[in-house]
Design a protein around this motif. Sequence first.
Motif, PDB file in Angstrom:
ATOM      1  N   LEU A  15       1.006  -1.552  -0.010  1.00 30.64           N
ATOM      2  CA  LEU A  15       0.076   0.073   0.348  1.00 30.64           C
ATOM      3  C   LEU A  15       1.010   1.448  -0.185  1.00 30.64           C
ATOM      4  CD1 LEU A  15      -3.093  -0.860   2.359  1.00 30.64           C
ATOM      5  CD2 LEU A  15      -3.533  -0.094  -0.240  1.00 30.64           C
ATOM      6  N   ALA A  16       2.326   1.342   0.543  1.00 29.04           N
ATOM      7  CA  ALA A  16       2.627   2.218   0.985  1.00 29.04           C
ATOM      8  C   ALA A  16       3.597   2.764  -0.539  1.00 29.04           C
ATOM      9  CB  ALA A  16       3.991   2.339   1.934  1.00 29.04           C
ATOM     10  N   LEU A  17       3.384   1.945  -1.332  1.00 34.08           N
ATOM     11  CA  LEU A  17       4.692   2.022  -2.296  1.00 34.08           C
ATOM     12  C   LEU A  17       4.469   2.542  -3.334  1.00 34.08           C
ATOM     13  CD1 LEU A  17       7.594   0.485  -3.169  1.00 34.08           C
ATOM     14  CD2 LEU A  17       6.528  -1.520  -4.567  1.00 34.08           C
ATOM     15  N   THR A  21       7.464   6.306  -8.605  1.00 34.38           N
ATOM     16  CA  THR A  21       8.772   6.610  -7.576  1.00 34.38           C
ATOM     17  C   THR A  21       9.396   5.906  -7.362  1.00 34.38           C
ATOM     18  OG1 THR A  21       7.669   7.005  -5.570  1.00 34.38           O
ATOM     19  CG2 THR A  21       7.727   9.517  -6.757  1.00 34.38           C
ATOM     20  N   GLY A  22       8.918   4.538  -7.462  1.00 35.13           N
ATOM     21  CA  GLY A  22       9.188   3.351  -6.814  1.00 35.13           C
ATOM     22  C   GLY A  22       9.814   3.042  -5.427  1.00 35.13           C
ATOM     23  N   THR A  23       9.578   4.702  -4.830  1.00 37.98           N
ATOM     24  CA  THR A  23       9.658   4.610  -3.089  1.00 37.98           C
ATOM     25  C   THR A  23       8.232   4.409  -2.374  1.00 37.98           C
ATOM     26  OG1 THR A  23       9.727   6.995  -3.254  1.00 37.98           O
ATOM     27  CG2 THR A  23      11.650   6.432  -3.682  1.00 37.98           C
ATOM     28  N   THR A  24       9.117   4.372  -0.456  1.00 37.16           N
ATOM     29  CA  THR A  24       7.464   4.096   0.149  1.00 37.16           C
ATOM     30  C   THR A  24       7.080   5.581   0.808  1.00 37.16           C
ATOM     31  OG1 THR A  24       8.384   3.274   1.678  1.00 37.16           O
ATOM     32  CG2 THR A  24       8.083   2.085   0.543  1.00 37.16           C
ATOM     33  N   ALA A  25       6.080   5.701   1.019  1.00 33.30           N
ATOM     34  CA  ALA A  25       5.465   6.674   1.855  1.00 33.30           C
ATOM     35  C   ALA A  25       5.623   6.581   3.372  1.00 33.30           C
ATOM     36  CB  ALA A  25       4.193   6.907   0.853  1.00 33.30           C
ATOM     37  N   GLN A  26       5.818   7.682   3.760  1.00 36.56           N
ATOM     38  CA  GLN A  26       5.473   7.881   5.881  1.00 36.56           C
ATOM     39  C   GLN A  26       7.180   6.537   6.052  1.00 36.56           C
ATOM     40  OE1 GLN A  26       4.045  10.940   5.154  1.00 36.56           O
ATOM     41  NE2 GLN A  26       4.099   9.600   7.623  1.00 36.56           N
ATOM     42  N   LEU A 100      10.949  -5.138   2.007  1.00 35.39           N
ATOM     43  CA  LEU A 100      11.283  -4.886   0.871  1.00 35.39           C
ATOM     44  C   LEU A 100      12.162  -6.166  -0.311  1.00 35.39           C
ATOM     45  CD1 LEU A 100      12.043  -1.084   0.578  1.00 35.39           C
ATOM     46  CD2 LEU A 100      10.250  -2.357  -0.893  1.00 35.39           C
ATOM     47  N   ALA A 101      13.316  -5.909   1.383  1.00 40.96           N
ATOM     48  CA  ALA A 101      14.072  -7.679   0.409  1.00 40.96           C
ATOM     49  C   ALA A 101      12.977  -8.613   0.682  1.00 40.96           C
ATOM     50  CB  ALA A 101      14.682  -7.972   1.387  1.00 40.96           C
ATOM     51  N   HIS A 102      12.098  -9.018   1.347  1.00 41.53           N
ATOM     52  CA  HIS A 102      11.468 -10.029   1.887  1.00 41.53           C
ATOM     53  C   HIS A 102      10.259 -10.287   1.100  1.00 41.53           C
ATOM     54  CE1 HIS A 102       8.521 -13.403   3.469  1.00 41.53           C
ATOM     55  NE2 HIS A 102       7.517 -12.507   3.260  1.00 41.53           N
ATOM     56  N   LEU A 103       9.530  -9.150   0.175  1.00 37.60           N
ATOM     57  CA  LEU A 103       8.662  -8.990  -1.059  1.00 37.60           C
ATOM     58  C   LEU A 103      10.053  -9.793  -1.902  1.00 37.60           C
ATOM     59  CD1 LEU A 103       6.533  -6.066  -0.644  1.00 37.60           C
ATOM     60  CD2 LEU A 103       5.865  -8.376   0.251  1.00 37.60           C
ATOM     61  N   GLU A 104      10.572  -9.560  -2.865  1.00 36.62           N
ATOM     62  CA  GLU A 104      11.764  -9.669  -3.659  1.00 36.62           C
ATOM     63  C   GLU A 104      11.839 -10.824  -3.360  1.00 36.62           C
ATOM     64  OE1 GLU A 104      15.665  -7.414  -6.349  1.00 36.62           O
ATOM     65  OE2 GLU A 104      15.501  -7.618  -3.832  1.00 36.62           O
ATOM     66  N   ARG A 105      12.291 -11.597  -2.769  1.00 39.08           N
ATOM     67  CA  ARG A 105      11.979 -13.206  -2.566  1.00 39.08           C
ATOM     68  C   ARG A 105      11.053 -13.998  -3.014  1.00 39.08           C
ATOM     69  NH1 ARG A 105      15.402 -11.762   2.137  1.00 39.08           N
ATOM     70  NH2 ARG A 105      13.247 -12.369   3.855  1.00 39.08           N
ATOM     71  N   TYR A 125      11.611   0.520  -5.735  1.00 37.87           N
ATOM     72  CA  TYR A 125      10.937  -0.807  -6.037  1.00 37.87           C
ATOM     73  C   TYR A 125       9.968  -0.870  -6.774  1.00 37.87           C
ATOM     74  CZ  TYR A 125      14.370  -2.753  -3.009  1.00 37.87           C
ATOM     75  OH  TYR A 125      15.557  -2.975  -1.996  1.00 37.87           O
ATOM     76  N   GLN A 126       9.336  -2.172  -7.715  1.00 40.79           N
ATOM     77  CA  GLN A 126       8.464  -1.611  -7.959  1.00 40.79           C
ATOM     78  C   GLN A 126       7.585  -3.439  -8.189  1.00 40.79           C
ATOM     79  OE1 GLN A 126       6.729   0.799 -10.593  1.00 40.79           O
ATOM     80  NE2 GLN A 126       8.642   1.444 -10.327  1.00 40.79           N
ATOM     81  N   ALA A 127       5.609  -3.168  -7.999  1.00 41.72           N
ATOM     82  CA  ALA A 127       5.239  -4.731  -7.443  1.00 41.72           C
ATOM     83  C   ALA A 127       4.980  -5.443  -8.376  1.00 41.72           C
ATOM     84  CB  ALA A 127       3.687  -3.893  -7.035  1.00 41.72           C
ATOM     85  N   THR A 128       5.671  -6.621  -8.474  1.00 41.75           N
ATOM     86  CA  THR A 128       5.421  -7.227 -10.052  1.00 41.75           C
ATOM     87  C   THR A 128       3.931  -7.368 -10.892  1.00 41.75           C
ATOM     88  OG1 THR A 128       7.817  -8.557  -9.004  1.00 41.75           O
ATOM     89  CG2 THR A 128       5.739  -9.925 -11.284  1.00 41.75           C
TER      90      THR A 128
END
Length: 234
Positions: A15-17, A21-26, A100-105, A125-128
Amino acid sequence: MGRSRRTIPEELLLLALDPTTGTTAQPQSLDLGLAGAQLVELALAGRIAPDGDRIAVVHPRPTGDPTLDTALELLRRRGSPVRAVHWIGGPRLGLRQTYLAHLERCDMVHAVPGQMCGVLPTTRYQATDSAVSREIRARLDNAIRTGVPPDPRTAALASLAHAVGLGKHLYPGNEGRSSRSRLRDLIRYDPIGGLVAHAVMDVQNGVAVQPRRAPAQAAQARTASRGMARAGAR
């Protein structure tokens, strides 16, 4: 816990991604929110339970999710129930990068390397699968629009999104004011989500030292304080 269901920390981070920009809010408060989201997920999995304003381990069996199991083991080692504000405000910052690393894995996001000012290396980071992020957002939108009590997972996600300040990211500007207000109101639909969301906000506001008092206790304390003041004035 299988991979058929996304966890609340994963959904909060998605939700925050920001897809642009590929960055996270807050980013600062998001670490706190992710620590709180772990508590909610562990509670929904039956591993922990609230004990007043504290959290107690009731079933130490691992969930199968490595990030959640690390948190569960740390809670187990405490040996006694821990206040939610102390856990969330503890030295476990950096959860955003961990997740973020976990979501990438898990192939839910992919890293996009880049440079800042042509020199400093950066990673976006972009959602797959953007459909996943749209589905998560649609659940919140539906709960806000219809007023129908959401399921506990959605209610907890909404509570944490409000607690870390994602309301302005999800529903910006004056036109989003009513949606932000309704997002905040969803906190009442899930007790554990509400407890954790309040703890996240308490940590951000720097009021994590004193336990949260019930209204009756607070009134008794104020009465006692006034009585002592009158006695001292005599």
